[in-house]
Design a protein around this motif. Structure first.
Motif, PDB file in Angstrom:
ATOM      1  N   ALA A   1      -4.045  33.059  -1.909  1.00 53.13           N
ATOM      2  CA  ALA A   1      -4.074  31.844  -2.743  1.00 53.13           C
ATOM      3  C   ALA A   1      -2.941  30.887  -2.380  1.00 53.13           C
ATOM      4  CB  ALA A   1      -4.008  32.218  -4.220  1.00 53.13           C
ATOM      5  N   SER A   2      -1.793  31.429  -2.005  1.00 47.89           N
ATOM      6  CA  SER A   2      -0.667  30.571  -1.605  1.00 47.89           C
ATOM      7  C   SER A   2      -0.966  29.855  -0.297  1.00 47.89           C
ATOM      8  CB  SER A   2       0.609  31.398  -1.464  1.00 47.89           C
ATOM      9  OG  SER A   2       0.980  31.948  -2.699  1.00 47.89           O
ATOM     10  N   LEU A   3      -1.619  30.558   0.624  1.00 49.78           N
ATOM     11  CA  LEU A   3      -2.002  29.919   1.884  1.00 49.78           C
ATOM     12  C   LEU A   3      -3.019  28.825   1.639  1.00 49.78           C
ATOM     13  CD1 LEU A   3      -1.967  29.652   4.959  1.00 49.78           C
ATOM     14  CD2 LEU A   3      -3.656  31.512   5.047  1.00 49.78           C
ATOM     15  N   TRP A   4      -4.028  29.103   0.800  1.00 50.34           N
ATOM     16  CA  TRP A   4      -5.054  28.083   0.527  1.00 50.34           C
ATOM     17  C   TRP A   4      -4.414  26.849  -0.101  1.00 50.34           C
ATOM     18  CZ3 TRP A   4      -6.965  30.894   3.668  1.00 50.34           C
ATOM     19  CH2 TRP A   4      -7.565  32.114   3.480  1.00 50.34           C
ATOM     20  N   LYS A   5      -3.465  27.048  -0.989  1.00 52.83           N
ATOM     21  CA  LYS A   5      -2.771  25.927  -1.641  1.00 52.83           C
ATOM     22  C   LYS A   5      -1.988  25.112  -0.599  1.00 52.83           C
ATOM     23  CE  LYS A   5       0.327  24.963  -5.482  1.00 52.83           C
ATOM     24  NZ  LYS A   5       1.134  25.546  -6.572  1.00 52.83           N
ATOM     25  N   ALA A   6      -1.299  25.799   0.308  1.00 52.19           N
ATOM     26  CA  ALA A   6      -0.538  25.105   1.352  1.00 52.19           C
ATOM     27  C   ALA A   6      -1.471  24.333   2.281  1.00 52.19           C
ATOM     28  CB  ALA A   6       0.293  26.109   2.145  1.00 52.19           C
ATOM     29  N   LEU A   7      -2.607  24.940   2.634  1.00 51.79           N
ATOM     30  CA  LEU A   7      -3.570  24.240   3.477  1.00 51.79           C
ATOM     31  C   LEU A   7      -4.071  22.975   2.796  1.00 51.79           C
ATOM     32  CD1 LEU A   7      -5.707  27.227   4.822  1.00 51.79           C
ATOM     33  CD2 LEU A   7      -4.023  25.892   6.096  1.00 51.79           C
ATOM     34  N   LYS A   8      -4.369  23.089   1.513  1.00 51.17           N
ATOM     35  CA  LYS A   8      -4.871  21.942   0.753  1.00 51.17           C
ATOM     36  C   LYS A   8      -3.860  20.799   0.768  1.00 51.17           C
ATOM     37  CE  LYS A   8      -7.136  20.789  -3.552  1.00 51.17           C
ATOM     38  NZ  LYS A   8      -7.602  21.268  -4.855  1.00 51.17           N
ATOM     39  N   LYS A   9      -2.564  21.120   0.670  1.00 49.38           N
ATOM     40  CA  LYS A   9      -1.519  20.084   0.722  1.00 49.38           C
ATOM     41  C   LYS A   9      -1.532  19.350   2.056  1.00 49.38           C
ATOM     42  CE  LYS A   9       1.744  22.035  -2.557  1.00 49.38           C
ATOM     43  NZ  LYS A   9       3.085  22.589  -2.755  1.00 49.38           N
ATOM     44  N   HIS A  10      -2.003  20.022   3.100  1.00 54.06           N
ATOM     45  CA  HIS A  10      -2.093  19.418   4.428  1.00 54.06           C
ATOM     46  C   HIS A  10      -3.457  18.790   4.675  1.00 54.06           C
ATOM     47  CE1 HIS A  10       1.723  20.678   6.280  1.00 54.06           C
ATOM     48  NE2 HIS A  10       1.623  21.719   5.469  1.00 54.06           N
ATOM     49  N   GLY A  11      -4.301  18.778   3.654  1.00 49.27           N
ATOM     50  CA  GLY A  11      -5.634  18.203   3.800  1.00 49.27           C
ATOM     51  C   GLY A  11      -6.590  19.079   4.586  1.00 49.27           C
ATOM     52  N   ILE A  12      -6.323  20.383   4.603  1.00 50.99           N
ATOM     53  CA  ILE A  12      -7.150  21.327   5.347  1.00 50.99           C
ATOM     54  C   ILE A  12      -7.907  22.199   4.356  1.00 50.99           C
ATOM     55  CG2 ILE A  12      -7.141  23.266   6.961  1.00 50.99           C
ATOM     56  CD1 ILE A  12      -4.454  22.121   8.033  1.00 50.99           C
ATOM     57  N   ALA A  13      -9.197  22.298   4.537  1.00 47.07           N
ATOM     58  CA  ALA A  13     -10.020  23.167   3.692  1.00 47.07           C
ATOM     59  C   ALA A  13      -9.987  24.581   4.257  1.00 47.07           C
ATOM     60  CB  ALA A  13     -11.455  22.666   3.653  1.00 47.07           C
ATOM     61  N   ALA A  14      -9.932  25.555   3.365  1.00 47.31           N
ATOM     62  CA  ALA A  14      -9.954  26.954   3.808  1.00 47.31           C
ATOM     63  C   ALA A  14     -11.288  27.280   4.485  1.00 47.31           C
ATOM     64  CB  ALA A  14      -9.701  27.890   2.635  1.00 47.31           C
ATOM     65  N   GLU A  15     -12.319  26.610   4.104  1.00 44.35           N
ATOM     66  CA  GLU A  15     -13.633  26.733   4.727  1.00 44.35           C
ATOM     67  C   GLU A  15     -14.023  25.370   5.301  1.00 44.35           C
ATOM     68  OE1 GLU A  15     -15.504  29.492   4.912  1.00 44.35           O
ATOM     69  OE2 GLU A  15     -14.296  30.748   3.596  1.00 44.35           O
ATOM     70  N   HIS A  16     -14.846  25.369   6.303  1.00 45.97           N
ATOM     71  CA  HIS A  16     -15.381  24.123   6.877  1.00 45.97           C
ATOM     72  C   HIS A  16     -14.285  23.184   7.366  1.00 45.97           C
ATOM     73  CE1 HIS A  16     -19.158  25.573   5.360  1.00 45.97           C
ATOM     74  NE2 HIS A  16     -18.662  25.613   4.131  1.00 45.97           N
ATOM     75  N   ASN A  17     -13.354  23.738   8.116  1.00 45.01           N
ATOM     76  CA  ASN A  17     -12.338  22.913   8.778  1.00 45.01           C
ATOM     77  C   ASN A  17     -12.695  22.874  10.259  1.00 45.01           C
ATOM     78  OD1 ASN A  17     -11.093  25.277  10.175  1.00 45.01           O
ATOM     79  ND2 ASN A  17     -10.693  25.889   8.071  1.00 45.01           N
ATOM     80  N   ASN A  18     -11.909  22.207  11.037  1.00 43.46           N
ATOM     81  CA  ASN A  18     -12.185  22.177  12.479  1.00 43.46           C
ATOM     82  C   ASN A  18     -10.997  22.739  13.258  1.00 43.46           C
ATOM     83  OD1 ASN A  18     -10.449  20.008  12.044  1.00 43.46           O
ATOM     84  ND2 ASN A  18     -11.339  18.801  13.677  1.00 43.46           N
ATOM     85  N   LEU A  19     -10.506  23.910  12.804  1.00 44.85           N
ATOM     86  CA  LEU A  19      -9.334  24.501  13.427  1.00 44.85           C
ATOM     87  C   LEU A  19      -9.691  25.642  14.373  1.00 44.85           C
ATOM     88  CD1 LEU A  19      -6.992  24.722  10.312  1.00 44.85           C
ATOM     89  CD2 LEU A  19      -7.035  22.958  12.087  1.00 44.85           C
ATOM     90  N   ASN A  20      -8.942  25.718  15.458  1.00 42.98           N
ATOM     91  CA  ASN A  20      -8.996  26.825  16.404  1.00 42.98           C
ATOM     92  C   ASN A  20      -7.659  27.543  16.373  1.00 42.98           C
ATOM     93  OD1 ASN A  20     -11.529  26.687  17.593  1.00 42.98           O
ATOM     94  ND2 ASN A  20     -10.853  25.275  19.185  1.00 42.98           N
ATOM     95  N   MET A  21      -7.678  28.823  16.747  1.00 43.90           N
ATOM     96  CA  MET A  21      -6.439  29.591  16.878  1.00 43.90           C
ATOM     97  C   MET A  21      -5.761  29.224  18.185  1.00 43.90           C
ATOM     98  SD  MET A  21      -7.645  33.411  16.006  1.00 43.90           S
ATOM     99  CE  MET A  21      -8.846  33.713  14.728  1.00 43.90           C
TER     100      MET A  21
END
Length: 85
Positions: A48-68
């Protein structure tokens, strides 16, 4: 505002995809994050802390366009599929 370890994780471990696609899902993102934490001697926080941090960066935990990318990506891939080694 000082950078958090989540900021470092994002800077060092993910990159936008060049092609449109689904990107990383929750499992992949959290697995990559825990690999990054292991490599950097950082105690991982709850998802939940990671999802919150991602949201602050405008990144969705699902349906993003990120690669490792980076060492954490290699660690995560090897840990996820040890038969490939």
């Amino acid at each position: 505002m000082p950078a958090t370890h989540f900021d470092r994780f994002l800077a060092e471990s993910v990159t936008p995809q060049r092609d449109s696609g689904t990107g990383l899902g929750r499992d992949g993102l959290y697995g990559l994050y825990t690999s990054w934490c292991l490599i950097n001697n950082v105690e991982p926080e709850e998802p939940a802390s990671l999802w919150k941090a991602l949201k602050k960066h405008g990144i969705a935990a699902e349906h993003n366009n990120l690669n490792m990318t980076g060492p954490a990506a290699a660690d995560y891939i090897i840990s996820s599929a040890p038969d490939l080694v």
